[in-house]
Design a protein around this motif. Structure first.
Motif, PDB file in Angstrom:
ATOM      1  N   SER A 159      74.532   3.623  20.576  1.00 35.20           N
ATOM      2  CA  SER A 159      73.579   1.808  20.047  1.00 35.20           C
ATOM      3  C   SER A 159      72.008   2.031  20.168  1.00 35.20           C
ATOM      4  CB  SER A 159      73.410   2.060  23.181  1.00 35.20           C
ATOM      5  OG  SER A 159      72.589   3.682  22.630  1.00 35.20           O
ATOM      6  N   ARG A 160      71.347   0.810  20.399  1.00 36.95           N
ATOM      7  CA  ARG A 160      69.856   0.281  19.803  1.00 36.95           C
ATOM      8  C   ARG A 160      69.544   1.366  20.506  1.00 36.95           C
ATOM      9  NH1 ARG A 160      68.711  -5.868  19.614  1.00 36.95           N
ATOM     10  NH2 ARG A 160      70.432  -6.649  17.952  1.00 36.95           N
ATOM     11  N   GLY A 161      69.142   2.623  21.888  1.00 32.94           N
ATOM     12  CA  GLY A 161      69.011   2.781  22.542  1.00 32.94           C
ATOM     13  C   GLY A 161      69.100   4.345  21.444  1.00 32.94           C
ATOM     14  N   GLY A 162      69.864   4.396  21.334  1.00 32.83           N
ATOM     15  CA  GLY A 162      70.188   6.284  20.897  1.00 32.83           C
ATOM     16  C   GLY A 162      69.522   6.529  19.307  1.00 32.83           C
ATOM     17  N   LYS A 163      69.988   4.738  18.803  1.00 37.90           N
ATOM     18  CA  LYS A 163      69.214   5.102  17.382  1.00 37.90           C
ATOM     19  C   LYS A 163      67.688   5.268  17.555  1.00 37.90           C
ATOM     20  CE  LYS A 163      73.055   2.375  15.219  1.00 37.90           C
ATOM     21  NZ  LYS A 163      73.468   0.987  14.676  1.00 37.90           N
ATOM     22  N   ALA A 164      67.185   4.450  18.886  1.00 35.58           N
ATOM     23  CA  ALA A 164      65.879   4.713  18.626  1.00 35.58           C
ATOM     24  C   ALA A 164      64.994   5.982  18.412  1.00 35.58           C
ATOM     25  CB  ALA A 164      65.278   3.893  19.463  1.00 35.58           C
ATOM     26  N   LYS A 165      66.785   7.021  19.003  1.00 33.60           N
ATOM     27  CA  LYS A 165      66.128   8.153  19.938  1.00 33.60           C
ATOM     28  C   LYS A 165      66.271   9.206  18.764  1.00 33.60           C
ATOM     29  CE  LYS A 165      69.514  10.629  20.790  1.00 33.60           C
ATOM     30  NZ  LYS A 165      69.703  11.464  20.395  1.00 33.60           N
ATOM     31  N   THR A 166      67.061   8.717  17.890  1.00 33.04           N
ATOM     32  CA  THR A 166      67.247   9.807  16.744  1.00 33.04           C
ATOM     33  C   THR A 166      65.873   9.976  15.985  1.00 33.04           C
ATOM     34  OG1 THR A 166      69.490   9.794  16.665  1.00 33.04           O
ATOM     35  CG2 THR A 166      68.666  10.598  14.813  1.00 33.04           C
TER      36      THR A 166
ATOM     37  N   SER B  33      63.314  12.752  15.688  1.00 33.35           N
ATOM     38  CA  SER B  33      63.493  13.102  13.883  1.00 33.35           C
ATOM     39  C   SER B  33      61.586  12.888  13.275  1.00 33.35           C
ATOM     40  CB  SER B  33      64.407  12.654  12.419  1.00 33.35           C
ATOM     41  OG  SER B  33      65.379  12.580  13.724  1.00 33.35           O
ATOM     42  N   LEU B  34      60.849  11.575  14.035  1.00 37.77           N
ATOM     43  CA  LEU B  34      59.602  12.165  13.650  1.00 37.77           C
ATOM     44  C   LEU B  34      58.647  12.471  14.283  1.00 37.77           C
ATOM     45  CD1 LEU B  34      57.753  10.475  11.738  1.00 37.77           C
ATOM     46  CD2 LEU B  34      57.267   8.475  13.296  1.00 37.77           C
ATOM     47  N   ALA B  35      58.759  13.064  15.210  1.00 39.31           N
ATOM     48  CA  ALA B  35      58.263  14.023  15.944  1.00 39.31           C
ATOM     49  C   ALA B  35      58.291  15.085  15.873  1.00 39.31           C
ATOM     50  CB  ALA B  35      58.635  13.437  17.686  1.00 39.31           C
ATOM     51  N   ILE B  36      59.611  15.213  15.123  1.00 35.80           N
ATOM     52  CA  ILE B  36      59.843  17.150  14.818  1.00 35.80           C
ATOM     53  C   ILE B  36      59.431  17.251  13.894  1.00 35.80           C
ATOM     54  CG2 ILE B  36      61.702  18.624  14.017  1.00 35.80           C
ATOM     55  CD1 ILE B  36      63.187  17.761  16.345  1.00 35.80           C
TER      56      ILE B  36
ATOM     57  N   MET C  25      56.676  12.632  20.266  1.00 37.20           N
ATOM     58  CA  MET C  25      57.942  13.849  21.155  1.00 37.20           C
ATOM     59  C   MET C  25      57.915  13.288  23.248  1.00 37.20           C
ATOM     60  SD  MET C  25      60.272  16.203  21.140  1.00 37.20           S
ATOM     61  CE  MET C  25      59.481  17.051  19.065  1.00 37.20           C
ATOM     62  N   GLY C  26      56.709  13.238  23.253  1.00 40.04           N
ATOM     63  CA  GLY C  26      57.124  12.778  25.067  1.00 40.04           C
ATOM     64  C   GLY C  26      58.297  11.445  24.961  1.00 40.04           C
ATOM     65  N   ALA C  27      57.536  10.678  24.065  1.00 40.59           N
ATOM     66  CA  ALA C  27      58.625   8.877  23.541  1.00 40.59           C
ATOM     67  C   ALA C  27      60.127   9.894  23.764  1.00 40.59           C
ATOM     68  CB  ALA C  27      58.450   8.628  22.526  1.00 40.59           C
ATOM     69  N   ALA C  28      60.509  10.290  22.971  1.00 41.71           N
ATOM     70  CA  ALA C  28      61.425  10.769  22.138  1.00 41.71           C
ATOM     71  C   ALA C  28      62.612  11.915  23.434  1.00 41.71           C
ATOM     72  CB  ALA C  28      61.581  11.796  20.598  1.00 41.71           C
TER      73      ALA C  28
ATOM     74  N   LEU D 173      63.598   9.039  25.773  1.00 44.92           N
ATOM     75  CA  LEU D 173      64.865   7.764  25.281  1.00 44.92           C
ATOM     76  C   LEU D 173      65.747   8.798  25.248  1.00 44.92           C
ATOM     77  CD1 LEU D 173      62.614   6.430  22.178  1.00 44.92           C
ATOM     78  CD2 LEU D 173      64.551   5.139  23.809  1.00 44.92           C
ATOM     79  N   THR D 174      65.714   9.913  24.710  1.00 42.68           N
ATOM     80  CA  THR D 174      66.495  11.466  24.862  1.00 42.68           C
ATOM     81  C   THR D 174      67.030  10.955  26.552  1.00 42.68           C
ATOM     82  OG1 THR D 174      65.872  13.037  23.093  1.00 42.68           O
ATOM     83  CG2 THR D 174      67.443  14.320  25.652  1.00 42.68           C
TER      84      THR D 174
END
Length: 204
Positions: free
Chosen positions: A135-142, A146-149, A168-171, A174-175
């Motif tokens: 989903s778009r949400g899944g892609k946004a999560k990834t 990745s950016l936060a990490i 990371m909070g947003a990640a 979304l997770t």
């Protein structure tokens, strides 16, 4: 008797292609990344920069191999299995490594890894009913994950430290949300498959 191989218009795709090579490269980069990150318990600035560079390269191969596979028809069974394994290995090793060197709380790693491993297991359980597309949400999560990490890996503070905390909070949010959405879609898929079988069954 007709030879099925001759009547199948789809060409055989060799596993020895650029998309799969990039996936294998991503897997090979995981131990290199972990080695760099754990040097001097994460306190070695130069090694942290190297780890950040290796992580960025590995993430780039993730997008590139998928784009190449779809654009040039290089999708293979090996790629379907190896690609998610490479993703989980990279993200998982990064999260665990950051927690080991006390750069990221363990509860964050546990929340994200529980979701990722749980959804992977669920995907295998419902695959006989069909495939649930990302989903778009899944892609946004990834992307956010990745950016936060990546920002946590880099030995920087100040404004970047604040930004990576919020990312990371947003990640995490979304997770959890996308994980629940995947469970709901998997349940609908399973119910739909059960209903279809019931309709197809002969009336007694």
């Amino acid at each position: 008797m007709v030879d099925a191989d001759r009547t199948d218009p789809r060409p055989r795709v060799s596993i020895y292609n650029i998309a799969n090579a990039l996936t294998v490269l991503r897997i090979a980069l995981v131990p290199v990344f972990v080695f760099a990150l754990l040097q001097d318990d994460g306190a070695a600035t130069s090694w942290r920069w190297i780890a950040a560079g290796v992580f960025a390269l590995a993430i780039a191969t993730d997008k590139l191999d998928g784009d190449l596979a779809r654009k040039h028809g290089l999708v293979t069974d090996f790629g379907k299995i190896a690609d998610p394994i490479a993703d989980k290995a990279l993200i998982g090793s990064a999260l665990v490594g950051l927690s080991v060197v006390h750069l990221l709380p363990w509860w964050v790693t546990l929340v994200i890894m529980t979701r990722e491993l749980g959804i992977t297991l669920l995907r295998f359980l419902v695959i006989r009913h069909g495939v649930i597309p990302a989903s778009r949400g899944g892609k946004a999560k990834t992307f956010v994950q990745s950016l936060a990490i990546w920002l946590y890996i880099m030995p920087v503070g100040g404004a970047v430290g604040t930004v990576r905390w919020w990312l990371m909070g947003a990640a995490i949010a979304l997770t959890v949300v996308t994980g629940l959405d995947y469970v709901a879609r998997a349940a609908r898929l399973a119910r739909g498959a059960s209903a279809a079988r019931a309709d197809a069954a002969p009336n007694g």
